[in-house]
Write an enzyme that holds these catalytic residues in place. Structure first.
Site, PDB file in Angstrom:
ATOM      1  N   LYS A  83     -21.357 -10.505 -16.585  1.00  0.00           N
ATOM      2  CA  LYS A  83     -21.377  -9.814 -15.286  1.00  0.00           C
ATOM      3  C   LYS A  83     -21.287  -8.313 -15.512  1.00  0.00           C
ATOM      4  O   LYS A  83     -20.596  -7.852 -16.428  1.00  0.00           O
ATOM      5  CB  LYS A  83     -20.189 -10.269 -14.420  1.00  0.00           C
ATOM      6  CG  LYS A  83     -20.085  -9.570 -13.071  1.00  0.00           C
ATOM      7  CD  LYS A  83     -18.847 -10.033 -12.309  1.00  0.00           C
ATOM      8  CE  LYS A  83     -18.694  -9.266 -11.000  1.00  0.00           C
ATOM      9  NZ  LYS A  83     -17.482  -9.673 -10.248  1.00  0.00           N
TER      10      LYS A  83
ATOM     11  N   GLU B 141      -7.576  -4.530  -2.367  1.00  0.00           N
ATOM     12  CA  GLU B 141      -7.350  -5.095  -3.694  1.00  0.00           C
ATOM     13  C   GLU B 141      -6.181  -4.460  -4.437  1.00  0.00           C
ATOM     14  O   GLU B 141      -6.225  -3.280  -4.795  1.00  0.00           O
ATOM     15  CB  GLU B 141      -8.628  -4.947  -4.529  1.00  0.00           C
ATOM     16  CG  GLU B 141      -8.576  -5.668  -5.839  1.00  0.00           C
ATOM     17  CD  GLU B 141      -9.938  -5.754  -6.510  1.00  0.00           C
ATOM     18  OE1 GLU B 141      -9.995  -6.112  -7.692  1.00  0.00           O
ATOM     19  OE2 GLU B 141     -10.961  -5.461  -5.842  1.00  0.00           O
TER      20      GLU B 141
END
Length: 463
Positions: A218, A267
């Site tokens: 990724k 987050e």
């Protein structure tokens, strides 16, 4: 809201000081009436514009507002690790600090942020932040649930007289008694997505790399939106709009002269408190629905989507593996749930562990950053690809922002859903995870969704 320094503490600080190494007097006063850190942040505009910060956690159980700078840590030596540099600064300061602080998140602490990638040359728009910028504030207002405290940090030399602190008291009184300024974000003249074609081309090339590699899983690719305003933007107005329009977010604002870095991020990177370590695994994205039924449908699709679940699993595994090197008794919540913000929803899992005694929050943050949610997997390979594909420095975007105290406890969030304004020019940032089955056009649309929260804050319209 007057404050009076205990003379015994002042004399203790003088005895602790030398001519070459002054002491830090960090005096904490608890207010007996309800005091708003947000209001005091606004009131401090005239006296300390360009030297303020604000932080609030998603649960609204902790709010910090700082103004004035007693000491600054600015990491600008590319040969020295910024995380280590901040640790060294804190250790040196702790041995010469005198304080009456007994509550966490009061007394001396540094607030600021690290650069996403200190290995690349600092972009011109990020010059004042360098590889890291942290403030030890002159004044800091801490709200913990219903209790509110004021911390005053003053450098004391052996020959200082009490009039030094009296001058600081006068500064505080001026802020406390000031009128709340009128708050308005200046008209947004233009907002333009920058280089969408380059993003599509880079995304396609990364997909090809991923499909041809067994090691690369990724890469997170980011892009920008350029903004122009009629005048310099008021950080207090930005902060007020973020709080009004966003939810389930960390709110942060960091001023440095005419530069303002701000955001409403969902987050958490890491929190360390009382020997416990907390982190969050946030990845995968879907828009919110216009109706309750549509929203539920989109959420359920996210919870069962193979691509998003795989992206999220990368984050969970990396955070879990990294934290095992610093902790004991680590536990992870059993399955992903939805973390919903106004414009977007994510997959979320919770991590908790017991910190080893010799570990600092800065060590943990350094090891975790960037997680696969912001960098990719493997970490260093993904960072190298980002460095090649992205022409602009991310600066503090996507990097740890938060605070650390003298015992190396504190909290860092990941600075997404964020923007930078310098004078009357601004940049919004958005990124998305590219995996082997990503469709570049869909990833472009995802970044547009992620621009939306801060664009709305700054007076822009729906994309």
């Amino acid at each position: 809201m007057g404050i009076t320094l205990p003379l015994a503490l002042f004399e203790q600080a003088k005895r602790h000081a030398t001519k070459d190494e002054p002491a830090l007097l960090s005096y904490v006063h608890e207010f007996t009436s309800d005091v708003s850190p947000l209001v005091l942040y606004q009131k401090a505009k005239d006296a300390f514009s360009g030297e303020r910060f604000f932080w609030q956690n998603p649960e609204k159980t902790l709010t910090l507002a700082g103004f004035g700078v007693t000491e600054q840590f600015l990491a600008q030596d590319k040969q020295k690790d910024a995380y280590v540099g901040l640790e060294d600064r804190i250790r040196a300061l702790k041995v010469r600090t005198v304080t009456n602080a007994t509550e966490k998140q009061t007394g001396p602490l540094y607030f600021g942020g690290f650069a996403f990638d200190p290995e690349r040359e600092t972009g011109k728009e990020w010059q004042v932040f360098k590889d890291a910028l942290f403030y030890l504030p002159l004044f800091m207002v801490t709200k913990k649930k219903e209790r509110v405290f004021l911390t005053v940090n003053v450098v004391i030399y052996p020959d200082d007289e009490t009039n030094k602190f009296e001058a600081v008291q006068a500064q505080w009184e001026k802020i406390a008694n000031a009128a709340v300024p009128s708050l308005e974000i200046d008209t947004l003249v233009s907002a333009k997505e920058l280089d969408p074609d380059a993003f599509l081309e880079n995304a396609a090339e990364i997909v090809s790399l991923l499909q041809g590699s067994e090691d690369l899983h990724k890469v997170v690719l980011s892009r920008r939106m350029g903004l122009r305003f009629g005048h310099q933007v008021d950080s207090g107005a930005v902060l007020e709009q973020m709080i009004k329009t966003q939810n389930s977010s960390y709110f942060f604002v960091l001023e440095k002269g005419s530069a303002l870095f701000f955001g409403a991020t969902p987050e958490r990177l890491v929190e360390v408190s009382d020997g416990e370590v907390y982190s969050a695994c946030v990845a995968g994205s879907a828009p919110r629905g216009k109706t309750e039924a549509e929203d539920e449908k989109l959420g359920n699709e996210l919870l069962t989507d193979a691509k998003n679940l795989r992206e999220h699993r990368y984050v969970v595994d990396m955070i879990e593996d990294t934290l095992r090197g610093f902790t004991e008794d680590l536990s992870v919540s059993s399955e992903p749930v939805l973390l919903k913000n106004r414009d977007i929803q994510h997959l979320y899992m919770y991590v908790k562990a017991k910190k080893r005694a010799d570990v600092t929050i800065t060590e943990i943050a350094r090891a975790l950053h960037p997680t696969p949610a912001l960098g990719g997997l493997p970490q260093q390979m993904a960072k190298a690809i980002i460095r090649m594909k992205e022409t602009d420095d991310r600066g503090l975007y996507g990097a740890p922002v938060g605070f650390v105290n003298m015992d190396f406890e504190g909290e860092f969030a990941v600075a997404i859903r964020s923007g930078l304004v310098v004078d009357s020019l601004g940049i919004l940032f958005a990124g998305c995870g590219i995996v082997s089955d990503s469709v570049p056009a869909k990833e472009l649309e995802e970044t547009r969704m992620k621009f939306q929260p801060m664009l709305r804050v700054l007076g822009g319209t729906e994309l």
